[in-house]
Design a protein around this motif. Structure first.
Motif, PDB file in Angstrom:
ATOM      1  N   ASN A 129       0.837  -1.191   0.000  1.00  0.00           N
ATOM      2  CA  ASN A 129       0.000   0.000   0.000  1.00  0.00           C
ATOM      3  C   ASN A 129       0.882   1.254   0.000  1.00  0.00           C
ATOM      4  O   ASN A 129       0.725   2.155  -0.833  1.00  0.00           O
ATOM      5  CB  ASN A 129      -0.883  -0.085   1.259  1.00  0.00           C
ATOM      6  CG  ASN A 129      -1.789   1.105   1.477  1.00  0.00           C
ATOM      7  OD1 ASN A 129      -1.534   2.184   0.976  1.00  0.00           O
ATOM      8  ND2 ASN A 129      -2.852   0.903   2.235  1.00  0.00           N
ATOM      9  N   ALA A 130       1.830   1.298   0.912  1.00  0.00           N
ATOM     10  CA  ALA A 130       2.646   2.505   1.079  1.00  0.00           C
ATOM     11  C   ALA A 130       3.708   2.657  -0.015  1.00  0.00           C
ATOM     12  O   ALA A 130       3.922   3.746  -0.539  1.00  0.00           O
ATOM     13  CB  ALA A 130       3.317   2.489   2.448  1.00  0.00           C
TER      14      ALA A 130
ATOM     15  N   GLY B  60       5.134   2.888  -3.419  1.00  0.00           N
ATOM     16  CA  GLY B  60       4.544   3.092  -4.743  1.00  0.00           C
ATOM     17  C   GLY B  60       5.371   4.040  -5.579  1.00  0.00           C
ATOM     18  O   GLY B  60       6.569   4.239  -5.322  1.00  0.00           O
ATOM     19  N   LEU B  61       4.716   4.636  -6.569  1.00  0.00           N
ATOM     20  CA  LEU B  61       5.417   5.594  -7.428  1.00  0.00           C
ATOM     21  C   LEU B  61       6.001   6.726  -6.587  1.00  0.00           C
ATOM     22  O   LEU B  61       7.004   7.328  -6.956  1.00  0.00           O
ATOM     23  CB  LEU B  61       4.449   6.174  -8.457  1.00  0.00           C
ATOM     24  CG  LEU B  61       3.861   5.165  -9.435  1.00  0.00           C
ATOM     25  CD1 LEU B  61       2.809   5.830 -10.313  1.00  0.00           C
ATOM     26  CD2 LEU B  61       4.954   4.554 -10.312  1.00  0.00           C
ATOM     27  N   GLY B  62       5.368   6.983  -5.458  1.00  0.00           N
ATOM     28  CA  GLY B  62       5.836   8.029  -4.553  1.00  0.00           C
ATOM     29  C   GLY B  62       7.276   7.803  -4.113  1.00  0.00           C
ATOM     30  O   GLY B  62       8.052   8.751  -4.010  1.00  0.00           O
ATOM     31  N   ASN B  63       7.630   6.549  -3.868  1.00  0.00           N
ATOM     32  CA  ASN B  63       8.970   6.250  -3.353  1.00  0.00           C
ATOM     33  C   ASN B  63      10.036   6.354  -4.429  1.00  0.00           C
ATOM     34  O   ASN B  63      11.146   6.792  -4.181  1.00  0.00           O
ATOM     35  CB  ASN B  63       9.033   4.817  -2.804  1.00  0.00           C
ATOM     36  CG  ASN B  63       8.021   4.594  -1.715  1.00  0.00           C
ATOM     37  OD1 ASN B  63       6.833   4.794  -1.911  1.00  0.00           O
ATOM     38  ND2 ASN B  63       8.478   4.187  -0.548  1.00  0.00           N
TER      39      ASN B  63
ATOM     40  N   TYR C 204      -3.356   8.159 -10.929  1.00  0.00           N
ATOM     41  CA  TYR C 204      -2.282   7.221 -10.562  1.00  0.00           C
ATOM     42  C   TYR C 204      -2.317   5.994 -11.464  1.00  0.00           C
ATOM     43  O   TYR C 204      -1.298   5.500 -11.939  1.00  0.00           O
ATOM     44  CB  TYR C 204      -2.510   6.819  -9.105  1.00  0.00           C
ATOM     45  CG  TYR C 204      -1.336   6.225  -8.373  1.00  0.00           C
ATOM     46  CD1 TYR C 204      -0.461   7.028  -7.651  1.00  0.00           C
ATOM     47  CD2 TYR C 204      -1.122   4.851  -8.364  1.00  0.00           C
ATOM     48  CE1 TYR C 204       0.592   6.482  -6.941  1.00  0.00           C
ATOM     49  CE2 TYR C 204      -0.069   4.300  -7.650  1.00  0.00           C
ATOM     50  CZ  TYR C 204       0.776   5.124  -6.937  1.00  0.00           C
ATOM     51  OH  TYR C 204       1.817   4.574  -6.232  1.00  0.00           O
TER      52      TYR C 204
ATOM     53  N   PHE D 117       2.001  11.435   1.353  1.00  0.00           N
ATOM     54  CA  PHE D 117       1.766  10.684   0.123  1.00  0.00           C
ATOM     55  C   PHE D 117       2.456   9.329   0.177  1.00  0.00           C
ATOM     56  O   PHE D 117       1.861   8.296  -0.097  1.00  0.00           O
ATOM     57  CB  PHE D 117       2.283  11.492  -1.075  1.00  0.00           C
ATOM     58  CG  PHE D 117       1.854  10.930  -2.393  1.00  0.00           C
ATOM     59  CD1 PHE D 117       0.691  11.385  -3.000  1.00  0.00           C
ATOM     60  CD2 PHE D 117       2.593   9.941  -3.033  1.00  0.00           C
ATOM     61  CE1 PHE D 117       0.276  10.858  -4.219  1.00  0.00           C
ATOM     62  CE2 PHE D 117       2.182   9.410  -4.245  1.00  0.00           C
ATOM     63  CZ  PHE D 117       1.020   9.874  -4.837  1.00  0.00           C
ATOM     64  N   THR D 118       3.709   9.324   0.564  1.00  0.00           N
ATOM     65  CA  THR D 118       4.469   8.078   0.504  1.00  0.00           C
ATOM     66  C   THR D 118       3.992   7.064   1.549  1.00  0.00           C
ATOM     67  O   THR D 118       3.975   5.868   1.298  1.00  0.00           O
ATOM     68  CB  THR D 118       5.978   8.322   0.622  1.00  0.00           C
ATOM     69  OG1 THR D 118       6.639   7.073   0.426  1.00  0.00           O
ATOM     70  CG2 THR D 118       6.393   8.869   1.978  1.00  0.00           C
TER      71      THR D 118
ATOM     72  N   SER E 109       1.006   6.843   2.570  1.00  0.00           N
ATOM     73  CA  SER E 109      -0.436   6.668   2.327  1.00  0.00           C
ATOM     74  C   SER E 109      -1.281   7.190   3.484  1.00  0.00           C
ATOM     75  O   SER E 109      -2.313   6.609   3.823  1.00  0.00           O
ATOM     76  CB  SER E 109      -0.808   5.194   2.107  1.00  0.00           C
ATOM     77  OG  SER E 109      -0.073   4.631   1.072  1.00  0.00           O
TER      78      SER E 109
ATOM     79  N   MET F  70      -5.784   9.937   4.533  1.00  0.00           N
ATOM     80  CA  MET F  70      -6.920   9.690   3.647  1.00  0.00           C
ATOM     81  C   MET F  70      -7.591   8.357   3.938  1.00  0.00           C
ATOM     82  O   MET F  70      -8.398   7.881   3.147  1.00  0.00           O
ATOM     83  CB  MET F  70      -6.451   9.717   2.208  1.00  0.00           C
ATOM     84  CG  MET F  70      -5.404   8.675   1.921  1.00  0.00           C
ATOM     85  SD  MET F  70      -4.886   8.741   0.241  1.00  0.00           S
ATOM     86  CE  MET F  70      -3.221   9.257   0.441  1.00  0.00           C
TER      87      MET F  70
ATOM     88  N   ALA G 151      -6.450   5.392   3.810  1.00  0.00           N
ATOM     89  CA  ALA G 151      -6.034   4.225   3.031  1.00  0.00           C
ATOM     90  C   ALA G 151      -5.341   3.179   3.911  1.00  0.00           C
ATOM     91  O   ALA G 151      -5.413   1.983   3.644  1.00  0.00           O
ATOM     92  CB  ALA G 151      -5.117   4.640   1.886  1.00  0.00           C
TER      93      ALA G 151
ATOM     94  N   LEU H  89      -5.765   2.258  -3.136  1.00  0.00           N
ATOM     95  CA  LEU H  89      -6.483   3.509  -3.364  1.00  0.00           C
ATOM     96  C   LEU H  89      -7.961   3.263  -3.682  1.00  0.00           C
ATOM     97  O   LEU H  89      -8.802   4.132  -3.474  1.00  0.00           O
ATOM     98  CB  LEU H  89      -5.824   4.282  -4.514  1.00  0.00           C
ATOM     99  CG  LEU H  89      -4.462   4.906  -4.198  1.00  0.00           C
ATOM    100  CD1 LEU H  89      -3.716   5.293  -5.469  1.00  0.00           C
ATOM    101  CD2 LEU H  89      -4.613   6.135  -3.309  1.00  0.00           C
TER     102      LEU H  89
HETATM  103  N1  PHE Z   1       1.924   5.652  -0.914  1.00  0.00           N
HETATM  104  C1  PHE Z   1       1.745   5.485  -2.314  1.00  0.00           C
HETATM  105  C2  PHE Z   1       3.016   5.886  -3.040  1.00  0.00           C
HETATM  106  O1  PHE Z   1       4.008   6.196  -2.439  1.00  0.00           O
HETATM  107  C3  PHE Z   1       0.591   6.268  -2.844  1.00  0.00           C
HETATM  108  C4  PHE Z   1      -0.659   5.976  -2.123  1.00  0.00           C
HETATM  109  C5  PHE Z   1      -1.287   6.937  -1.406  1.00  0.00           C
HETATM  110  C6  PHE Z   1      -1.168   4.697  -2.128  1.00  0.00           C
HETATM  111  C7  PHE Z   1      -2.414   6.629  -0.713  1.00  0.00           C
HETATM  112  C8  PHE Z   1      -2.296   4.378  -1.427  1.00  0.00           C
HETATM  113  C9  PHE Z   1      -2.916   5.360  -0.710  1.00  0.00           C
HETATM  114  O2  PHE Z   1       3.053   5.904  -4.219  1.00  0.00           O
END
Ligand code: PHE
Length: 507
Positions: free
Chosen positions: A20-21, A23-26, A108, A240-241, A243, A246, A248, A346
Motif C-alpha cells: 500500500n505505502a 509506490g510511485l511516490g517512493n 495514478y 503521500f508516501t 499513504s 486519507m 487508506a 487507493l
Molecule cells: N503511498 C503510495 C506511493 O508512495 C501512494 C498511495 C497513497 C497509495 C495513498 C495508497 C494510498 O506511491
C-alpha cells in the motif's frame, strides 16, 4: 454482526500494508522532489515531518482502523460516523477520506499503465535507440518525443490503460486475501530485489560517478528551513508516501483480527516504506542522472515534473547501458509492481464504503467502484491538466487538511484516555502516554502552520485560474464529493436500522 474478512497471515498483512505505502511516490516522486528542493536541504524538513507527523499518524490510523473494523466499518465515512453516533455531518466529513484516495487513483492508475506499456516496449526492443551525448538535452530528446507521442494518448497507451484497469479489477474482485494479499506477497519481494539491483547499477555507473548523486541527497543542510514551500512539499511527500491522511491505511487495518498487534504492524509498514524510499529510491534516479549528465542539469530535469524523470530521463540513461533493454524493462516492472500494490489500496476505501455502509455484495461493490475509476482514468488520459489538478488538490492540499482533521478527531475528540486504552491493547510495544500528549499538540500545530504559511504565500496564485480544463477538473472533484456525501447520508439509515436490530436481539 457478520464476521468481517481478515488477512490470512501476519506476514501477509505487513506485506499488504507495505505494498500500500510503497509506490510511485517512493521511486519517482521522492527523488524528483528531493532534486527540485536542493537534495540535502529538502531532507531536513523531510525527516522532521517523518518523526513529528508521519510516524504518529501511521500508528493512529492503525489503531483507529482496528477499532473501526471491530465495529464493522472500514471507510472513513463509517469511521468518522462511528465516533459521532453516525451523525450525518460526521459521515459527510468522512467522505472526504474516501474521495481523496479515489481521486488520486484516477490519475495514478493512468501513470501505472504507462509503466506497464513501457515495460513491454523495452522488452520487445521498441524503445528509441540511445544518442550518446554528454549534453543531457540531446541525450533525452528522442525519449521526450517518444513519451509525448505515447501519451497523446496513442492506441498503444489506451490498450495498456485498459489492461491495467482489468488487472486491478480482477485482483480486487478476488478480495482481501486471495487478491490484495497474494499480489503483495509476490510484488513486495520483487520490488526489493529489482530496487536493490538497479540501485547498485546506478551508484556504480560511470566509474562510481553515480555516487555523487547519493551524496547530493544526503548533504544535509538547513538552507531550506525558512521556505514554507519546502516544508509543504516535504510534509506532503511524507503523507503521500506513507499513504496517510486519507484513510487508506485505516481501511487495511480494519481487516486485521481484533487481537492483532497494530503498533508492530504500523512500525513495520513505515520501516519498509522508508527503506524503499530513502535507500532504494535515493539510489536510482538521481545517481543515474548524475552518472550520465553534468550535475547542473539535474534540478532542471526535475523541474519538468515527476514523470519526466521516470519516463524520459531514466530510459535515456538505461538504454545507453549494455543490455539496456533489460535494465529498462526491470525499471518499468519495478515501477509497475510498486504502483499496482498501491492502486489496489487507493480503490479499497470506496469498496469498503459500499460493502460496509450500503451493505452491497462484494461483486457489486467492486464493479461500481471500478466504473468510477474507469471514468476518472479516461478524464486523466484525455483532458490536459487533469492529472496535475488532481495531484495538487487531492494529492497534496486535501491530504494535509484531512490529516489535521484525523489527529484532532482521533486524539482530542475520541479522548486521550480512550485512545490510549485502544493503543495499548494486545501490544508488546508500550509507547509512553507523554508521547501522545506531545503528538496531540505538536503534530496539529505543525500541519496547521505549514498550511497557514503556504496559504498566505501561494494560495492566491494557485486558486485563481481561467484555464477551462482546470475548471473542469475542479468541478469533477466537487461533483464526486457531492455524490459521496449523498451516499454517506443515505447509508446512515441502513446503519441505524442495523444498530436498532442488534439492540433488540440483545434484549
Ligand atoms: N503511498 C503510495 C506511493 O508512495 C501512494 C498511495 C497513497 C497509495 C495513498 C495508497 C494510498 O506511491
Amino acid at each position: 454482526m457478520q464476521q468481517r474478512v481478515s488477512w490470512n497471515s501476519k506476514l501477509g498483512l505487513i506485506l499488504a500494508a507495505a505494498g500500500n505505502a510503497v509506490g510511485l511516490g517512493n521511486i519517482l516522486r521522492f527523488p524528483s522532489k528531493a532534486a527540485l528542493y536542493g537534495g540535502g536541504a529538502f531532507m531536513v524538513p523531510y525527516f522532521v515531518a517523518l518523526v513529528l507527523m508521519g510516524l504518529p499518524l501511521m500508528i493512529i490510523e492503525w489503531v483507529i482502523g482496528r477499532y473501526a473494523g471491530r465495529h464493522g466499518h472500514g471507510s472513513m465515512t463509517g469511521i468518522l460516523g462511528l465516533f459521532f453516533n453516525h451523525a450525518s455531518w460526521a459521515r459527510v466529513l468522512g467522505s472526504i477520506g474516501v474521495a481523496i484516495p479515489l481521486l488520486i487513483c484516477m490519475y495514478y492508475i493512468y501513470i501505472e499503465s504507462w509503466t506497464l506499456g513501457f515495460a513491454f516496449l523495452s522488452l520487445f526492443g521498441k524503445m528509441p535507440t540511445p544518442v550518446i551525448n554528454s549534453d543531457a538535452h540531446e541525450a533525452v530528446k528522442p525519449y521526450v518525443n517518444f513519451f509525448k507521442e505515447y501519451t497523446k494518448p496513442s492506441i498503444m497507451a489506451y490498450f495498456f490503460l485498459v489492461l491495467t484497469l482489468l488487472i486491478n479489477w480482477f485482483i480486487l474482485q478476488k478480495g482481501i486475501r486471495r487478491g490484495i494479499e497474494i499480489t503483495a506477497k509476490i510484488g513486495m519481494p520483487a520490488i526489493i530485489v529489482f530496487g536493490v539491483f538497479l540501485g547498485i547499477i546506478c551508484i556504480s555507473a560511470n566509474n562510481w560517478k553515480g555516487f555523487e548523486g547519493l551524496k547530493f541527497i544526503y548533504n544535509l543542510n538547513f538552507s531550506g528551513i525558512t521556505n514554507p514551500v519546502v516544508w509543504v512539499e516535504a510534509a506532503g511527500q511524507i503523507f503521500f508516501t506513507l499513504s496517510l491522511g486519507m484513510g487508506a491505511i485505516a481501511v487495511y487495518a480494519s481487516y486485521v483480527n481484533p487481537k492483532e498487534d497494530v503498533i508492530k504492524a504500523g512500525i513495520w509498514t513505515a520501516l519498509i516504506n522508508e527503506f524503499v524510499e530513502v535507500v532504494i529510491g535515493a539510489s536510482i534516479a538521481i545517481p543515474a542522472a548524475f552518472a550520465m549528465f553534468s550535475s547542473v542539469v539535474i534540478p532542471e530535469l526535475a523541474q519538468e515534473g515527476t514523470f519526466r524523470l521516470g519516463f524520459m530521463t531514466m530510459p535515456a540513461v538505461f538504454m545507453s547501458f549494455p543490455l539496456g533493454w533489460l535494465i529498462s524493462f526491470i525499471w518499468f516492472m519495478l515501477l509497475f509492481l510498486a504502483a499496482l500494490t498501491s492502486s489496489l489500496a487507493l480503490i479499497q476505501p470506496l469498496i469498503a464504503l459500499f460493502e460496509d455502509e450500503m451493505k452491497w455484495g462484494h461483486t457489486k461493490s467492486v464493479s461500481v467502484s471500478m466504473i468510477f475509476v474507469i471514468i476518472g482514468a479516461h478524464f486523466s488520459a484525455f483532458i490536459p491538466n487533469f492529472i496535475d489538478e488532481l495531484d495538487f488538490w487531492a494529492g497534496c492540499f486535501m491530504l494535509l487538511l484531512f490529516g489535521l482533521l484525523e489527529i484532532i478527531i482521533f486524539i482530542w475528540i475520541f479522548g486521550m484516555n480512550n485512545f490510549y486504552k485502544e493503543l495499548t491493547q494486545n501490544t508488546k510495544i508500550i509507547l509512553p502516554k507523554a508521547f501522545f500528549y506531545v503528538v496531540a499538540v505538536v503534530s496539529p500545530f505543525f500541519i496547521f502552520s505549514i498550511l497557514y504559511f503556504w496559504v498566505v504565500k501561494d494560495f492566491k496564485n494557485i486558486v485563481f485560474t481561467e484555464e477551462p480544463t482546470k475548471i473542469v477538473a475542479r468541478l469533477f472533484i466537487l461533483l464526486f464529493l457531492v455524490f459521496l456525501s449523498i451516499i454517506a447520508v443515505k447509508s446512515r439509515k441502513i446503519i441505524m436500522r442495523d444498530i436498532r436490530y442488534t439492540k433488540v436481539m440483545k434484549k
